[in-house]
Write a protein that holds these residues in place. Structure first.
Motif, PDB file in Angstrom:
ATOM      1  N   PRO A 303      59.753  14.379  62.071  1.00  0.00           N
ATOM      2  CA  PRO A 303      59.382  13.260  62.947  1.00  0.00           C
ATOM      3  C   PRO A 303      60.361  12.088  62.892  1.00  0.00           C
ATOM      4  N   GLY A 304      61.192  11.940  61.829  1.00  0.00           N
ATOM      5  CA  GLY A 304      62.126  10.820  61.757  1.00  0.00           C
ATOM      6  C   GLY A 304      63.429  11.044  62.476  1.00  0.00           C
ATOM      7  N   ASP A 305      63.705  12.263  62.949  1.00  0.00           N
ATOM      8  CA  ASP A 305      64.962  12.592  63.626  1.00  0.00           C
ATOM      9  C   ASP A 305      64.831  12.224  65.104  1.00  0.00           C
ATOM     10  N   PHE A 306      64.995  10.939  65.370  1.00  0.00           N
ATOM     11  CA  PHE A 306      64.776  10.451  66.731  1.00  0.00           C
ATOM     12  C   PHE A 306      65.822  10.954  67.723  1.00  0.00           C
ATOM     13  N   ASN A 307      67.115  11.102  67.234  1.00  0.00           N
ATOM     14  CA  ASN A 307      68.156  11.568  68.163  1.00  0.00           C
ATOM     15  C   ASN A 307      68.320  13.082  68.135  1.00  0.00           C
ATOM     16  N   GLU A 308      67.457  13.748  67.361  1.00  0.00           N
ATOM     17  CA  GLU A 308      67.370  15.204  67.314  1.00  0.00           C
ATOM     18  C   GLU A 308      68.721  15.869  67.013  1.00  0.00           C
ATOM     19  N   ASP A 309      69.448  15.279  65.971  1.00  0.00           N
ATOM     20  CA  ASP A 309      70.706  15.911  65.544  1.00  0.00           C
ATOM     21  C   ASP A 309      70.538  16.707  64.264  1.00  0.00           C
ATOM     22  N   LEU A 311      69.464  15.512  61.415  1.00  0.00           N
ATOM     23  CA  LEU A 311      69.568  14.656  60.245  1.00  0.00           C
ATOM     24  C   LEU A 311      68.794  13.371  60.468  1.00  0.00           C
ATOM     25  N   ILE A 312      68.238  12.835  59.406  1.00  0.00           N
ATOM     26  CA  ILE A 312      67.661  11.504  59.470  1.00  0.00           C
ATOM     27  C   ILE A 312      68.690  10.555  58.872  1.00  0.00           C
ATOM     28  N   SER A 313      69.261   9.686  59.734  1.00  0.00           N
ATOM     29  CA  SER A 313      70.372   8.850  59.311  1.00  0.00           C
ATOM     30  C   SER A 313      70.257   7.471  59.948  1.00  0.00           C
ATOM     31  N   VAL A 314      71.333   6.650  59.740  1.00  0.00           N
ATOM     32  CA  VAL A 314      71.375   5.320  60.326  1.00  0.00           C
ATOM     33  C   VAL A 314      71.256   5.394  61.837  1.00  0.00           C
ATOM     34  N   SER A 315      71.810   6.451  62.415  1.00  0.00           N
ATOM     35  CA  SER A 315      71.739   6.603  63.882  1.00  0.00           C
ATOM     36  C   SER A 315      70.285   6.633  64.352  1.00  0.00           C
ATOM     37  N   ASP A 316      69.431   7.291  63.576  1.00  0.00           N
ATOM     38  CA  ASP A 316      68.013   7.335  63.959  1.00  0.00           C
ATOM     39  C   ASP A 316      67.383   5.952  63.839  1.00  0.00           C
ATOM     40  N   LEU A 317      67.863   5.147  62.805  1.00  0.00           N
ATOM     41  CA  LEU A 317      67.331   3.811  62.635  1.00  0.00           C
ATOM     42  C   LEU A 317      67.721   2.926  63.812  1.00  0.00           C
ATOM     43  N   ILE A 321      65.270   0.915  66.252  1.00  0.00           N
ATOM     44  CA  ILE A 321      65.325  -0.530  66.479  1.00  0.00           C
ATOM     45  C   ILE A 321      65.464  -0.825  67.968  1.00  0.00           C
ATOM     46  N   ALA A 322      66.241   0.017  68.658  1.00  0.00           N
ATOM     47  CA  ALA A 322      66.441  -0.198  70.102  1.00  0.00           C
ATOM     48  C   ALA A 322      65.147  -0.018  70.898  1.00  0.00           C
ATOM     49  N   LEU A 323      64.321   0.858  70.405  1.00  0.00           N
ATOM     50  CA  LEU A 323      63.079   1.135  71.132  1.00  0.00           C
ATOM     51  C   LEU A 323      61.904   0.308  70.624  1.00  0.00           C
ATOM     52  N   TYR A 324      62.124  -0.429  69.552  1.00  0.00           N
ATOM     53  CA  TYR A 324      61.033  -1.163  68.946  1.00  0.00           C
ATOM     54  C   TYR A 324      60.432  -2.183  69.928  1.00  0.00           C
ATOM     55  N   GLY A 325      59.154  -2.177  70.049  1.00  0.00           N
ATOM     56  CA  GLY A 325      58.446  -3.126  70.953  1.00  0.00           C
ATOM     57  C   GLY A 325      58.240  -2.595  72.355  1.00  0.00           C
ATOM     58  N   SER A 326      58.824  -1.432  72.658  1.00  0.00           N
ATOM     59  CA  SER A 326      58.659  -0.867  74.007  1.00  0.00           C
ATOM     60  C   SER A 326      57.212  -0.373  74.215  1.00  0.00           C
TER      61      SER A 326
END
Length: 330
Positions: A303-309, A311-317, A321-326
Motif C-alpha cells: 500500500p505504500g508504493d504510490f508510484n507503483e515502481d 519500492l517504497i522510497s522518497v519518490s512515494d513520499l 505530499i503532492a496529493l495531501y489534502g486532495s
C-alpha cells in the motif's frame, strides 16, 4: 284444466262491481309485475324514485331479485299470488323468494283476498297474464291486481306490466313508465377479462357479455398498447404501465346503450436478483434488480508504493505530499 274449472265456478258467488281504470304516471312510485308461470324476475332500481313500492303477482314460484343504485329507495315489496310449485320455467325456482332489500319490508302472501270484485276475475289475488277486463282462465283481471296493490301501497301507479310466459331472468328498469304492457328488457353492458392480473407487456383478451344483443361496442383501455377498440371481443390488448388500469365498455343497439367499467391490475413481473455485471453476485437471468448487488473490495499488497515502481522510497513520499489534502472522487 280442472283447476281452471274450479276457479271459474268460485266466481259465481261474488257480486259484480265496477273496476277502476288503470292510469300510469311517470311520477308514480308503485310498479307492478304480473304473469302466470313465475320464473326469475330481476328489477333494476336505476332511477331515484322516492318511496318506491313493488308488487308481484303470479301463479307459480318466482325469484324476485332487486338491485341497482337506488335499491335503498324501496320501502315495501309484496308478492301476492298462488303457491304454485310446478317450475314450468325449468329454472330451479322451488319457492317464492325476495332478495336485495331488507326482509322487514317484504311480504309473501298466498291468495290474499282482493279488494275489487269482478265477474271476470278470481276473488283472491292469485295471478294475471293479460290486459283488460276479459276472463283470464281463472286468474285475476288486471284491474283487480292494480286495485289490490294500490290499496296496500297507496301512492301513485307508475307502471303495470303483464305477460303469460316465464320471466327468464331478464332485468327490468324501474324507471320505465307504461301501463299493462310487456316490459322491454333493457340492455346491460358487461364483460370479462382473460387475466384480471397481468404482467407489464402481457397481452390479454376481453369478452363482451352484454345482454340484449348489442350491435356496437366502444372499448377504452388505460395504459395499453391499444387505447380504443370497436370489436365485440378485443384481443391482444397489452398493458405497458404497472398499476390499476381502467377498462370501459359502451354497448349499444337500436333500443339504447349502457356502459360498464372494470379494472386490470398490471404488475412488474420477472426474475429478481442482481442485474449489474460488475457485481460479485451478478445474475444474468435476473430481470428485476432487487438491491442485493455487492462489489469486491480493492486490495494492494504494497500500500505504500504510490508510484507503483516496486519500492517504497522518497519518490512515494513526494507523491503523497503532492496529493495531501486532495478530495477523493466518488
Amino acid at each position: 284444466m280442472i283447476k281452471y274449472l274450479l276457479l271459474i265456478t268460485a266466481l259465481i258467488v261474488y257480486p259484480v262491481a265496477q273496476f277502476s281504470a288503470q292510469t300510469c304516471s311517470p311520477a308514480g312510485n308503485v310498479i307492478i309485475f304480473a304473469n302466470y308461470d313465475g320464473g326469475v324476475l330481476n328489477i333494476n332500481c336505476d332511477q331515484n324514485i322516492a318511496n318506491l313500492k313493488i308488487g308481484v303477482c303470479t301463479y307459480e314460484n318466482v325469484e324476485i331479485n332487486i338491485s341497482g343504485p337506488f335499491a335503498g329507495n324501496v320501502t315495501e315489496v309484496i308478492y301476492a299470488g298462488f303457491e304454485g310449485d310446478n317450475d314450468n320455467c325449468n329454472q330451479g325456482v322451488n319457492s317464492t323468494t325476495i332478495s336485495g332489500v331488507p326482509g322487514g319490508i317484504t311480504s309473501i302472501l298466498f291468495a290474499p283476498p282482493g279488494v275489487l270484485t269482478d265477474p271476470d276475475g278470481y276473488p283472491s289475488i292469485i295471478c294475471a297474464y293479460s290486459c283488460g277486463p276479459d276472463n283470464q282462465g281463472g286468474c285475476n283481471t288486471s284491474a283487480q291486481v292494480v286495485a289490490y296493490f294500490m290499496n296496500e301501497f297507496g301512492g301513485t301507479l307508475r307502471t303495470y306490466n303483464t305477460q303469460y310466459a316465464c320471466w327468464q331472468g331478464e332485468t327490468y328498469n324501474a324507471s320505465v313508465s307504461n301501463c299493462c304492457s310487456i316490459p322491454t328488457p333493457q340492455l346491460e353492458a358487461f364483460f370479462t377479462v382473460s387475466d384480471p392480473i397481468a404482467c407489464v407487456g402481457q397481452c390479454i383478451t376481453f369478452n363482451d357479455l352484454s345482454s340484449q344483443d348489442p350491435t356496437d361496442w366502444t372499448w377504452t383501455f388505460e395504459g395499453a398498447n391499444v387505447t380504443t377498440s370497436n370489436q365485440q371481443n378485443p384481443g391482444s390488448i397489452c398493458f405497458l404501465e404497472a398499476g390499476i388500469q381502467q377498462v370501459s365498455l359502451l354497448s349499444s343497439n337500436d333500443d339504447g346503450n349502457d356502459s360498464y367499467v372494470g379494472f386490470v391490475e398490471v404488475i412488474a413481473c420477472g426474475t429478481p436478483g442482481c442485474t449489474y455485471p460488475n457485481a460479485t453476485n451478478y445474475n444474468a437471468a435476473a430481470t428485476i434488480d432487487d438491491g442485493s448487488c455487492f462489489y469486491p473490495i480493492c486490495t494492494n499488497s504494497c500500500p505504500g508504493d504510490f508510484n507503483e515502481d516496486g519500492l517504497i522510497s522518497v519518490s512515494d513520499l513526494i507523491v503523497f505530499i503532492a496529493l495531501y489534502g486532495s478530495v477523493c472522487p466518488d
